[in-house]
Design a protein around this motif. Structure first.
Motif, short mmCIF file in Angstrom:
data_model
loop_
_atom_site.label_atom_id
_atom_site.label_comp_id
_atom_site.label_asym_id
_atom_site.label_seq_id
_atom_site.Cartn_x
_atom_site.Cartn_y
_atom_site.Cartn_z
N ALA A 92 19.18 11.84 17.77
CA ALA A 92 19.24 12.65 16.55
C ALA A 92 20.67 12.73 16.02
N ALA A 93 21.66 12.82 16.92
CA ALA A 93 23.05 12.88 16.48
C ALA A 93 23.44 11.60 15.73
N VAL A 94 23.00 10.46 16.25
CA VAL A 94 23.29 9.19 15.58
C VAL A 94 22.56 9.13 14.23
N ALA A 95 21.31 9.61 14.21
CA ALA A 95 20.54 9.61 12.97
C ALA A 95 21.22 10.47 11.90
N VAL A 96 21.72 11.63 12.29
CA VAL A 96 22.39 12.52 11.33
C VAL A 96 23.68 11.88 10.82
N ALA A 97 24.47 11.31 11.72
CA ALA A 97 25.73 10.70 11.31
C ALA A 97 25.50 9.57 10.31
N GLY A 98 24.49 8.73 10.57
CA GLY A 98 24.16 7.66 9.63
C GLY A 98 23.64 8.20 8.31
N ALA A 99 22.85 9.26 8.39
CA ALA A 99 22.29 9.85 7.17
C ALA A 99 23.38 10.47 6.30
N VAL A 100 24.39 11.06 6.93
CA VAL A 100 25.51 11.64 6.18
C VAL A 100 26.21 10.56 5.36
N GLU A 101 26.40 9.39 5.97
CA GLU A 101 27.04 8.30 5.24
C GLU A 101 26.16 7.82 4.09
N ALA A 102 24.84 7.73 4.33
CA ALA A 102 23.93 7.27 3.29
C ALA A 102 23.86 8.27 2.13
N ALA A 103 23.89 9.56 2.44
CA ALA A 103 23.72 10.60 1.43
C ALA A 103 25.01 10.95 0.71
N ALA A 104 26.13 10.89 1.43
CA ALA A 104 27.39 11.37 0.85
C ALA A 104 28.51 10.34 0.88
N GLY A 105 28.28 9.20 1.51
CA GLY A 105 29.31 8.16 1.56
C GLY A 105 30.51 8.54 2.40
#
Length: 343
Positions: A156-169
């Protein structure tokens, strides 16, 4: 499905207005019920025009934080998730456990606009003011042993970190075990709570709770969090940020979850490690140890070279990093491990 969602389905994709009378007939409700459903959609952010003697027409829905808008962005194993957005709960994990005990299936996702008793690790509270964060729990029914449950949190931590980049760059890092950091501040906490079947040694269910600070609350974070907590944006996050963030987390997590025991998330977890190469203090109960982090092993344990020269692997404990290092990150004067790996 609520009446407002059924009305939305009728309006979505139409180029011509649809009369309230026709919608009432199709949905087998009164015209007044249709009118109330339209008002509810408008209050949620949908732009619906109404013309005299013509009917209703959906003009825009971008930026609306809704289950349908999240679902449309889901791909692969995440498709079919049952997404529920609630106005206010004590905590999404509490609701998730209640639904699990009632027999709700894996893939049930609870999102709250506000939590009154958000949960953090070790019994800590998680600040959850309305409109400033993404507060989400995922109900899982794993088919592996309880010992593997740590993998849920690390994935989940990896998923969130990747999602932050996708959503906010923006590049996010992970502080072992499960804290996601941005520019030296913690922006996300993750808490997995599970029910164990003691006869089989497996898990009856697990509820994965994720809280992401999207904006800094008005007036700032509570006093006790101001030196620790951060957010994706200081204020005025783009309208679709929470929608994109929620969908990207679900897509990434369920992608890992299909083969979780193979730990497909570990390479990225290691690349995003905030602690590797850093001097840390690790506390377990009354035991306090100091050392330098060597990395993360195949069991997602923290590898540390202690002050006496011995190497140890830790599967639990509270870790703190030197304050000067975090301050350097906040000033942008320290390269992250991920940036160095790309050179």
């Amino acid at each position: 499905m609520e009446l407002s969602e059924r009305v939305l389905e009728l309006l979505r994709g139409r180029k011509e207005p649809l009369s309230g009378e026709e919608m009432a007939a199709r949905l087998q409700v009164s015209r007044n019920s249709v009118w109330k459903a339209v008002q509810k959609l408008r209050s949620a952010g949908y732009t619906i025009q109404a013309g005299t003697n013509s009917g209703y027409q959906l003009v825009a829905e971008s930026g609306v934080f809704s289950p349908a808008n999240i679902a449309r962005r889901l791909t692969g194993p995440a498709c079919g998730a049952d997404i529920r957005i609630l106005e206010e709960v004590t905590s999404t994990n509490t609701v998730g456990k209640e639904l699990a005990e009632q027999g709700s299936p894996e893939g049930t996702v609870i999102i709250a606009l506000r939590q009154t008793a958000g949960k953090g690790r070790l019994g800590r509270s998680f600040a959850s003011p309305a409109g400033t964060g993404l507060y989400m729990s995922i109900l899982l029914r794993p088919r592996f042993s309880a010992e593997e449950s740590l993998s849920i949190t690390t994935a989940a931590a990896v998923a969130v970190a990747g999602a932050v980049e996708a959503a906010a760059g923006k590049k996010a890092m992970i502080k072992w075990v499960n804290d996601v950091y941005l520019d030296g501040y913690k922006i996300c906490g993750i808490l997995t709570e599970a029910s164990i079947d003691f006869e089989t040694g497996g898990l009856r269910y697990a509820v994965l709770g994720i809280g992401v600070n999207v904006e800094v609350p008005e007036g700032g974070f509570p006093e006790e969090l101001r030196d620790i907590a951060g957010a994706l944006y200081e204020k005025d996050a783009p309208p679709e940020t929470r929608t994109v963030l929620a969908a990207e987390i679900l897509n990434r997590f369920f992608g890992f979850y299909q083969t979780l025991t193979d730990r497909p998330f570990l390479p990225e977890y290691r690349r995003r490690s905030l602690l590797t190469g850093r001097r840390v203090t690790l506390v377990r109960g009354s035991i306090k140890q100091i050392g330098t982090v060597l990395g993360v092993d195949d069991e997602a344990r923290l590898l540390v070279r202690l002050e006496n020269g011995e190497e140890a692997a830790f599967s639990a404990g509270e870790v703190t990093v030197e304050k000067d290092f975090l301050e350097s990150l906040r000033k942008g004067s320290v390269e992250t491990r991920e940036e160095c790996d790309k050179e």
